[in-house]
Write a protein that holds these residues in place. Structure first.
Motif, PDB file in Angstrom:
ATOM      1  N   VAL A 281       0.824  -1.222   0.000  1.00  0.00           N
ATOM      2  CA  VAL A 281       0.000   0.000   0.000  1.00  0.00           C
ATOM      3  C   VAL A 281       0.851   1.264   0.000  1.00  0.00           C
ATOM      4  N   ALA A 282       2.178   1.101  -0.022  1.00  0.00           N
ATOM      5  CA  ALA A 282       3.070   2.254   0.003  1.00  0.00           C
ATOM      6  C   ALA A 282       2.945   3.050  -1.293  1.00  0.00           C
ATOM      7  N   GLN A 283       2.935   4.361  -1.168  1.00  0.00           N
ATOM      8  CA  GLN A 283       2.871   5.237  -2.330  1.00  0.00           C
ATOM      9  C   GLN A 283       3.536   6.565  -2.020  1.00  0.00           C
ATOM     10  N   ASP A 284       3.961   7.253  -3.073  1.00  0.00           N
ATOM     11  CA  ASP A 284       4.567   8.574  -2.894  1.00  0.00           C
ATOM     12  C   ASP A 284       3.550   9.521  -2.283  1.00  0.00           C
ATOM     13  N   GLY A 285       4.025  10.409  -1.423  1.00  0.00           N
ATOM     14  CA  GLY A 285       3.128  11.398  -0.848  1.00  0.00           C
ATOM     15  C   GLY A 285       3.769  12.161   0.290  1.00  0.00           C
ATOM     16  N   TRP A 286       2.973  12.960   0.959  1.00  0.00           N
ATOM     17  CA  TRP A 286       3.421  13.847   2.022  1.00  0.00           C
ATOM     18  C   TRP A 286       2.895  13.373   3.364  1.00  0.00           C
ATOM     19  N   TYR A 287       3.724  13.528   4.380  1.00  0.00           N
ATOM     20  CA  TYR A 287       3.332  13.280   5.767  1.00  0.00           C
ATOM     21  C   TYR A 287       3.444  14.591   6.530  1.00  0.00           C
ATOM     22  N   ARG A 288       2.516  14.789   7.471  1.00  0.00           N
ATOM     23  CA  ARG A 288       2.595  15.967   8.334  1.00  0.00           C
ATOM     24  C   ARG A 288       1.968  15.645   9.681  1.00  0.00           C
ATOM     25  N   LEU A 289       2.328  16.443  10.673  1.00  0.00           N
ATOM     26  CA  LEU A 289       1.672  16.366  11.971  1.00  0.00           C
ATOM     27  C   LEU A 289       0.549  17.387  11.973  1.00  0.00           C
ATOM     28  N   HIS A 290      -0.565  17.007  12.541  1.00  0.00           N
ATOM     29  CA  HIS A 290      -1.720  17.896  12.598  1.00  0.00           C
ATOM     30  C   HIS A 290      -2.266  17.899  14.014  1.00  0.00           C
ATOM     31  N   PHE A 291      -2.417  19.092  14.581  1.00  0.00           N
ATOM     32  CA  PHE A 291      -3.016  19.268  15.901  1.00  0.00           C
ATOM     33  C   PHE A 291      -4.411  19.822  15.697  1.00  0.00           C
ATOM     34  N   ALA A 292      -5.405  19.107  16.170  1.00  0.00           N
ATOM     35  CA  ALA A 292      -6.803  19.490  15.935  1.00  0.00           C
ATOM     36  C   ALA A 292      -7.239  20.717  16.729  1.00  0.00           C
ATOM     37  N   GLY A 293      -6.497  21.060  17.759  1.00  0.00           N
ATOM     38  CA  GLY A 293      -6.862  22.213  18.572  1.00  0.00           C
ATOM     39  C   GLY A 293      -7.642  21.809  19.808  1.00  0.00           C
ATOM     40  N   THR A 294      -7.774  22.748  20.714  1.00  0.00           N
ATOM     41  CA  THR A 294      -8.545  22.573  21.950  1.00  0.00           C
ATOM     42  C   THR A 294      -9.343  23.858  22.152  1.00  0.00           C
ATOM     43  N   PRO A 295     -10.176  23.892  23.168  1.00  0.00           N
ATOM     44  CA  PRO A 295     -10.903  25.147  23.416  1.00  0.00           C
ATOM     45  C   PRO A 295      -9.982  26.352  23.665  1.00  0.00           C
ATOM     46  N   THR A 296      -8.736  26.087  24.092  1.00  0.00           N
ATOM     47  CA  THR A 296      -7.817  27.193  24.382  1.00  0.00           C
ATOM     48  C   THR A 296      -6.623  27.283  23.429  1.00  0.00           C
TER      49      THR A 296
END
Length: 64
Positions: free
Chosen positions: A35-50
């Motif tokens: 299932v490996a394919q070329d592409g981008w990885y990133r970290l994503h923080f969804a956020g909190t109330p503050t």
């Protein structure tokens, strides 16, 4: 952590990553060859109330 395949406009979740009390992270992602394919990885923080949502600069992975 999120992944976006080459040619796609959609980021997909790959793994939930925890943070230390000092805000550091460390993780490893293993992708099965079929299932490996070329592409981008990133970290994503969804956020909190503050805290606002945020994403890191993506890194491109070229599968050989």
């Amino acid at each position: 952590m999120q992944f976006k395949a080459r040619g796609s406009e959609t980021w997909s979740p790959v793994k939930t990553v925890g943070f230390t009390s000092t805000g550091r992270i460390s993780t490893q992602v293993t992708v099965k060859r079929e299932v490996a394919q070329d592409g981008w990885y990133r970290l994503h923080f969804a956020g909190t109330p503050t805290s606002s949502a945020s994403a890191s600069t993506p890194d491109f992975v070229d599968v050989q």
